[in-house]
Design an enzyme around this catalytic site. Sequence first.
Site, mmCIF file in Angstrom:
data_model
loop_
_atom_site.group_PDB
_atom_site.id
_atom_site.type_symbol
_atom_site.label_atom_id
_atom_site.label_comp_id
_atom_site.label_asym_id
_atom_site.label_seq_id
_atom_site.Cartn_x
_atom_site.Cartn_y
_atom_site.Cartn_z
ATOM 1 N N ASP A 181 -22.607 57.064 -5.445
ATOM 2 C CA ASP A 181 -22.724 57.131 -6.896
ATOM 3 C C ASP A 181 -23.755 58.207 -7.232
ATOM 4 O OD1 ASP A 181 -22.259 55.466 -9.642
ATOM 5 O OD2 ASP A 181 -24.351 56.124 -9.492
ATOM 6 N N ASP A 198 -17.815 68.699 -15.052
ATOM 7 C CA ASP A 198 -16.612 68.837 -14.221
ATOM 8 C C ASP A 198 -16.841 69.824 -13.078
ATOM 9 O OD1 ASP A 198 -15.302 67.028 -15.783
ATOM 10 O OD2 ASP A 198 -14.100 68.499 -16.886
ATOM 11 N N ASP A 224 -18.085 59.278 -11.497
ATOM 12 C CA ASP A 224 -18.999 59.871 -10.509
ATOM 13 C C ASP A 224 -19.108 58.991 -9.273
ATOM 14 O OD1 ASP A 224 -20.289 57.818 -11.854
ATOM 15 O OD2 ASP A 224 -22.275 58.723 -11.640
ATOM 16 N N ARG A 245 -27.507 63.398 6.286
ATOM 17 C CA ARG A 245 -26.989 64.745 6.057
ATOM 18 C C ARG A 245 -26.552 64.910 4.606
ATOM 19 N NH1 ARG A 245 -22.224 65.613 9.799
ATOM 20 N NH2 ARG A 245 -23.765 64.795 11.267
#
Length: 312
Positions: A181, A198, A224, A245
């Site tokens: 999220d 976007d 999202d 990472r």
Amino acid sequence: MLTGKADSENAKLTWHQTDRMMFQLIEQAWDLFCVFDIYGNLIYATQSFDRIVGFIPDSFEQVVEFIDSEYRMDVHKLFIKTLQTEDSIKLEFRAKRACENTIWLECTTLPIKDENGELVQISFALNDITLRKNQENRLISMAFHDPLTGLPNRRLFKEQMNQMLMQTKRTGRSLALLYLDIDDFKIINDTMGHDVGDAFLQEFAVRIQSCLRDIDIFARMGGDEFTILLPAVDYKEHVESIARRIICCMEQPWEVKGHTFRATVSMGITMYYPDSDGSTMMKQVDIALYDVKGKGRNNYQFFRFKEENGQE
């Protein structure tokens, strides 16, 4: 294919005595058209082969040569089945044009009988259906992929997850599920505009994808929120290295449509255990994600099983 040279020569004579108007009709009715005797010897092929394929074939094998190798056996079976059933049969397959790009063809076999009702020839009537196949593929892609990022959507993700869970149960190798999220994404949308939001999501998808292996599945669930499936991960440490990472790649400043800003992501993670199912794992990562959000965000959290059964 069987060979019968004498029969083939007789069939050629019969064919070339056909009225020229029939040739013109054939040329206009199909993009490609060819006729074989029952032994597979080529009797006739339209000149359009030269334009579309790059050569005019003189045998069944040469016709098969320009067909994608994945479909060549199907074309052989098509001829044999038409020979056995004496019915008209359809088949769609990929082939290569003279310019080396791919073309889709729909082939209809047309069995031809003599005055005694004996099958003597088999025609292949072929039409270019590339445009239709491309449209079908686009519709399929739209149904299963997010139009903004090109990632698998929720629908495709659920199918892929179920398939991966079945594979995991067969192989015994573990599987990890991550739920991502983007922190404060609404602020980006509200302060910089939806076009920036976007573009940011598109760049986000690219960045995260660069952190993953080819076998990993990355999907957009909506807004999202994103999910990642990591197959064949036998140790929790492997999953943690990928999570770190991702956190690290998010730390780099974002430059989107003239705006420079920073963004972070929160992740809930769970590992596959015997008898795990998709809905249970989704519930677990949701709980883990909620836990991360409550602790300050910009981090990852593994699901703690004591929340369900009272033990770690």
